[in-house]
Design a protein around this motif. Structure first.
Motif, PDB file in Angstrom:
ATOM      1  N   LEU A  48       0.947  -1.330  -0.080  1.00 31.71           N
ATOM      2  CA  LEU A  48       0.078  -0.034   0.113  1.00 31.71           C
ATOM      3  C   LEU A  48       0.733   1.398   0.061  1.00 31.71           C
ATOM      4  N   ALA A  49       1.873   1.238   0.962  1.00 29.43           N
ATOM      5  CA  ALA A  49       2.629   2.466   0.842  1.00 29.43           C
ATOM      6  C   ALA A  49       3.718   2.641  -0.144  1.00 29.43           C
ATOM      7  N   ALA A  50       3.978   1.755  -0.675  1.00 28.65           N
ATOM      8  CA  ALA A  50       5.093   1.851  -1.896  1.00 28.65           C
ATOM      9  C   ALA A  50       4.758   1.472  -3.344  1.00 28.65           C
ATOM     10  N   VAL A  51       3.414   0.723  -3.581  1.00 30.32           N
ATOM     11  CA  VAL A  51       3.124   0.234  -4.962  1.00 30.32           C
ATOM     12  C   VAL A  51       1.777   0.645  -5.060  1.00 30.32           C
ATOM     13  N   LEU A  52       0.777   0.368  -4.387  1.00 34.46           N
ATOM     14  CA  LEU A  52      -0.511   0.874  -4.774  1.00 34.46           C
ATOM     15  C   LEU A  52      -0.748   2.318  -5.102  1.00 34.46           C
ATOM     16  N   GLY A  76      -1.349 -15.911   0.880  1.00 33.81           N
ATOM     17  CA  GLY A  76      -0.402 -17.058   0.510  1.00 33.81           C
ATOM     18  C   GLY A  76      -0.054 -17.943   1.410  1.00 33.81           C
ATOM     19  N   GLN A  77       0.207 -19.196   1.316  1.00 36.73           N
ATOM     20  CA  GLN A  77       0.624 -20.370   1.834  1.00 36.73           C
ATOM     21  C   GLN A  77      -0.436 -20.593   2.632  1.00 36.73           C
ATOM     22  N   GLY A  78      -1.628 -20.543   2.421  1.00 33.99           N
ATOM     23  CA  GLY A  78      -2.811 -20.846   3.447  1.00 33.99           C
ATOM     24  C   GLY A  78      -3.283 -19.661   4.290  1.00 33.99           C
ATOM     25  N   ASN A  79      -2.688 -18.531   4.157  1.00 34.15           N
ATOM     26  CA  ASN A  79      -2.720 -17.448   5.187  1.00 34.15           C
ATOM     27  C   ASN A  79      -3.163 -16.122   4.288  1.00 34.15           C
ATOM     28  N   SER A  80      -4.063 -15.093   4.918  1.00 34.70           N
ATOM     29  CA  SER A  80      -4.279 -14.017   4.201  1.00 34.70           C
ATOM     30  C   SER A  80      -4.425 -12.758   5.250  1.00 34.70           C
ATOM     31  N   ASP A  81      -4.559 -11.769   4.815  1.00 35.35           N
ATOM     32  CA  ASP A  81      -4.594 -10.294   5.558  1.00 35.35           C
ATOM     33  C   ASP A  81      -5.166  -9.371   4.801  1.00 35.35           C
ATOM     34  N   ASN A  82      -5.528  -8.351   5.324  1.00 32.39           N
ATOM     35  CA  ASN A  82      -6.221  -7.254   5.006  1.00 32.39           C
ATOM     36  C   ASN A  82      -5.553  -5.736   5.252  1.00 32.39           C
ATOM     37  N   ALA A  83      -5.310  -4.660   4.665  1.00 26.25           N
ATOM     38  CA  ALA A  83      -4.959  -3.506   4.828  1.00 26.25           C
ATOM     39  C   ALA A  83      -5.897  -2.516   4.510  1.00 26.25           C
ATOM     40  N   GLY A  84      -5.918  -1.500   4.752  1.00 28.71           N
ATOM     41  CA  GLY A  84      -6.517   0.098   4.261  1.00 28.71           C
ATOM     42  C   GLY A  84      -5.317   1.009   4.568  1.00 28.71           C
ATOM     43  N   PHE A  85      -5.641   2.029   3.512  1.00 31.12           N
ATOM     44  CA  PHE A  85      -4.899   3.319   3.542  1.00 31.12           C
ATOM     45  C   PHE A  85      -5.607   4.640   3.400  1.00 31.12           C
ATOM     46  N   LEU A 123       1.892  12.281   2.381  1.00 31.55           N
ATOM     47  CA  LEU A 123       1.958  11.923   3.777  1.00 31.55           C
ATOM     48  C   LEU A 123       0.639  11.171   3.830  1.00 31.55           C
ATOM     49  N   GLY A 124       0.725   9.632   4.712  1.00 30.04           N
ATOM     50  CA  GLY A 124      -0.403   9.070   4.876  1.00 30.04           C
ATOM     51  C   GLY A 124      -0.403   8.104   6.011  1.00 30.04           C
ATOM     52  N   SER A 125      -1.258   7.228   6.157  1.00 33.24           N
ATOM     53  CA  SER A 125      -1.276   6.268   7.034  1.00 33.24           C
ATOM     54  C   SER A 125      -1.766   4.905   6.644  1.00 33.24           C
ATOM     55  N   THR A 126      -1.325   3.744   7.263  1.00 35.84           N
ATOM     56  CA  THR A 126      -1.936   2.509   6.776  1.00 35.84           C
ATOM     57  C   THR A 126      -2.104   1.579   8.051  1.00 35.84           C
ATOM     58  N   ALA A 135      -3.049  -2.380   8.682  1.00 37.20           N
ATOM     59  CA  ALA A 135      -3.273  -3.793   8.457  1.00 37.20           C
ATOM     60  C   ALA A 135      -4.320  -4.379   9.756  1.00 37.20           C
ATOM     61  N   SER A 136      -4.957  -5.392   9.469  1.00 35.77           N
ATOM     62  CA  SER A 136      -5.985  -5.941  10.586  1.00 35.77           C
ATOM     63  C   SER A 136      -4.878  -6.733  11.579  1.00 35.77           C
ATOM     64  N   GLY A 137      -5.433  -6.272  12.845  1.00 37.59           N
ATOM     65  CA  GLY A 137      -4.580  -6.637  13.842  1.00 37.59           C
ATOM     66  C   GLY A 137      -3.296  -6.239  14.192  1.00 37.59           C
ATOM     67  N   GLN A 138      -2.938  -5.129  13.436  1.00 39.06           N
ATOM     68  CA  GLN A 138      -1.763  -4.150  13.457  1.00 39.06           C
ATOM     69  C   GLN A 138      -1.874  -2.671  13.827  1.00 39.06           C
ATOM     70  N   ALA A 139      -0.929  -2.129  14.286  1.00 40.13           N
ATOM     71  CA  ALA A 139      -1.039  -0.895  14.713  1.00 40.13           C
ATOM     72  C   ALA A 139      -0.947  -0.053  13.453  1.00 40.13           C
ATOM     73  N   GLU A 140      -1.584   1.033  13.215  1.00 42.55           N
ATOM     74  CA  GLU A 140      -1.497   2.025  12.197  1.00 42.55           C
ATOM     75  C   GLU A 140      -0.249   2.667  12.112  1.00 42.55           C
ATOM     76  N   ILE A 141       0.473   2.677  10.913  1.00 41.49           N
ATOM     77  CA  ILE A 141       1.494   3.213  10.566  1.00 41.49           C
ATOM     78  C   ILE A 141       1.526   4.428   9.597  1.00 41.49           C
ATOM     79  N   THR A 142       2.886   5.198   9.563  1.00 36.63           N
ATOM     80  CA  THR A 142       2.833   6.489   8.748  1.00 36.63           C
ATOM     81  C   THR A 142       3.362   6.006   7.544  1.00 36.63           C
ATOM     82  N   ASN A 143       3.261   6.519   6.265  1.00 34.67           N
ATOM     83  CA  ASN A 143       3.988   6.444   5.145  1.00 34.67           C
ATOM     84  C   ASN A 143       4.417   7.682   4.597  1.00 34.67           C
ATOM     85  N   TRP A 144       5.354   8.115   4.022  1.00 31.41           N
ATOM     86  CA  TRP A 144       5.754   9.474   3.288  1.00 31.41           C
ATOM     87  C   TRP A 144       6.698   9.502   2.163  1.00 31.41           C
TER      88      TRP A 144
END
Length: 222
Positions: free
Chosen positions: A13-17, A118-127, A146-149, A151-160
């Motif tokens: 999300l931070a570097a591709v999307l 992948g490998q039987g697991n999955s995760d979601n994230a929003g930004f 400047l933004g924030s991202t 992921a489910s079950g994870q703390a919000e992080i900043t991207n810039w």
């Protein structure tokens, strides 16, 4: 594996999307990682294809985008990490708060979500990502993010990120610096140029925490 997928989604999300945009004036987008505050013209779009390599890990990516209206663009991403066997899909909406200008600054916002599996697991994230572009400056075109991202079950992080691009004849080189909270920043340079009408070729090389990053790609405009 769960934490690995969360990190993959965050980095995606931070570097591709957010690179699915194409400015109508500054023409940022691929191969820039830092996004611009611009969109395709209404009824126009593009599809970007690129491959990346970093520290032995390789991925293939495709990202289409289409402008539904002036200043409103939708984009999508399909990325496959062929080394770690992780697939990431994503979508975003970009809205220009102020219209793009040939000279001067304007602002926009992009928001969306991604799903990694992948490998039987999955995760979601929003930004959400704030965008600023200043065109016609002494340096050329300057873009900042400047933004924030989260992921489910994870703390919000900043991207810039900050990028500068400038046309030199048929080639447009750029330099950019970007990062995600908790990780070393990346310094990257690249260039793009048209190989034919509506066909762009591009590439980048960067460095982050002792790892060299490469990418090559192309873009079709329609």
């Amino acid at each position: 594996m769960k934490n690995e997928l969360s990190l993959t989604a965050l980095r995606c999300l931070a570097a591709v999307l957010c690179t699915a945009g194409l400015a109508s004036t500054a023409t940022a987008g691929r191969p820039l990682t830092v996004d611009d505050a611009g969109t395709n013209a209404k009824g126009e779009g593009h599809v970007e294809f690129w491959a990346t390599r970093a520290d032995g890990s390789r991925s293939l990516n495709i990202a289409p985008a289409y402008a539904l209206a002036d200043g409103l663009e939708i984009g999508a991403l399909l990325a496959r990490d062929t080394t770690n066997k992780i697939t990431t899909t994503g979508a975003q909406v970009k809205w220009l708060i102020t219209p793009s200008r040939d000279r001067g600054c304007n602002a926009g916002v992009a928001f969306g979500a991604a799903h990694a599996s992948g490998q039987g697991n999955s995760d979601n994230a929003g930004f959400v990502n704030g965008l600023l572009s200043c065109n016609g400056t002494a340096l050329g075109h300057v873009h900042a993010n400047l933004g924030s991202t989260k992921a489910s079950g994870q703390a919000e992080i900043t991207n810039w990120g900050v990028a500068i691009e400038r046309e030199f004849g048929a080639v447009t080189p750029h330099v950019e610096w970007f990062g995600v909270e908790g990780s070393k920043p990346t310094l990257q340079v690249g260039a793009r140029g048209d190989a034919a009408k509506d066909l762009q070729l591009d590439g980048t090389i960067g460095r982050s925490d002792g790892v060299t990053l490469y990418s090559v790609g192309l873009k079709f405009r329609f």
